[in-house]
Write an enzyme that holds these catalytic residues in place. Structure first.
Site, PDB file in Angstrom:
ATOM      1  N   ASP A   1      -9.818   3.073  13.766  1.00 43.21           N
ATOM      2  CA  ASP A   1     -10.060   1.645  13.961  1.00 43.21           C
ATOM      3  C   ASP A   1     -11.565   1.430  14.018  1.00 43.21           C
ATOM      4  OD1 ASP A   1      -7.337   1.478  14.172  1.00 43.21           O
ATOM      5  OD2 ASP A   1      -7.310   1.166  16.338  1.00 43.21           O
TER       6      ASP A   1
ATOM      7  N   ASP B   1       5.902  -2.140  14.653  1.00 43.04           N
ATOM      8  CA  ASP B   1       5.286  -1.803  15.931  1.00 43.04           C
ATOM      9  C   ASP B   1       6.312  -2.069  17.021  1.00 43.04           C
ATOM     10  OD1 ASP B   1       3.097  -1.504  14.327  1.00 43.04           O
ATOM     11  OD2 ASP B   1       1.859  -3.008  15.330  1.00 43.04           O
TER      12      ASP B   1
END
Length: 260
Positions: free
Chosen positions: A149, A27
């Protein structure tokens, strides 16, 4: 985990059982390798080395795939990691699955042109499913990963939006089945409650999704802390496992994860 009444799972006989792929994750925010706790930008931990050097390390350890996330673009739009993609392509044999801020068909094309093997589409996949389903047809199922998510709310897996402050009308099951029927091959599902927590993956959730979506390679994301968790994800049928914080903190070696 209630499946929708209007749609039924795709028959097992149409698809082979997927094998499990390891995706070490990087990330990136402001050019640095970071991890967020439960997706909160205010709860960030920085790691060394730089993104390109870390990708090269993972390649040297035997990885075939890399999961690369543009956190700046995820919040503000406008994918920024094309130069990094070029560096990875020029110095490793890694295939890169990447996303962050994918808002249009042009964004998908630009990221593929920059060297990505697969583009991850997240929030737009929840907000505009009909549009994103068309991308599966246009670019091919092997070039698109849908990222959902999810959070358990009143006994249903729901899909939070807008920084997880709002909730989609569609449940996880409804949207996952919609994409499966549109030809989806890769689904990345993150249990928000376990993201960055090193609490173990939600194997019950993934077992449910794998049974609901035969033929779709479900990627377990959130909570993986050791090799045993990877084995558990594979045992319930997952086609992939995203390895983030545990690798960065040296809780196990990537070589051991690949060997399992």
């Amino acid at each position: 985990m209630n499946a929708p009444n209007a749609a039924s799972p795709i028959p097992d006989s149409q698809f082979p059982t997927p094998s499990l792929t390891i995706y070490p994750a990087i990330d990136v925010r402001d050019g640095r390798v970071v991890r967020l706790k439960q997706g909160d930008y205010a709860q960030q931990t920085d790691y060394a080395p730089a993104p390109l050097q870390l990708a090269q390390r993972y390649a040297a350890d035997g990885a075939h795939w890399l999961h690369l996330v543009d956190l700046d673009a995820a919040r503000d739009g406008g994918y920024t990691l094309a130069p990094l993609l070029g560096g990875i392509a020029g110095s490793t044999a890694l295939k890169v699955q990447t996303g962050g801020g994918i808002r249009s068909v042009d964004d998908v094309q630009c990221v593929l042109d920059a060297g990505a093997a697969r583009v991850v589409v997240g929030s737009l996949a929840v907000r505009e499913p009909e549009t994103v389903a068309g991308w599966i047809t246009r670019f091919g199922a092997q070039h698109i990963t849908i990222a959902l998510d999810t959070r358990l709310i009143e006994d249903q897996w729901r899909l939070p939006l807008h920084g997880w402050t709002d909730v989609s009308e569609r449940t996880l099951d409804e949207l996952a089945l919609f994409y499966a029927q549109a030809g989806l091959a890769h689904l990345l599902c993150t249990d928000i409650g376990r993201d960055g927590m090193l609490a173990g993956p939600n194997t019950a959730l993934y077992q449910h999704l794998c049974a609901l979506l035969p033929g779709v390679a479900v990627q377990a994301s959130g909570g993986i802390r050791d090799v045993a968790d990877i084995v558990a994800a594979r045992a319930v049928g997952c086609g992939g496992a995203i390895l983030g914080k545990a690798l960065l903190e040296g809780r196990f070696e990537l070589k051991d994860a690949l060997a399992c």
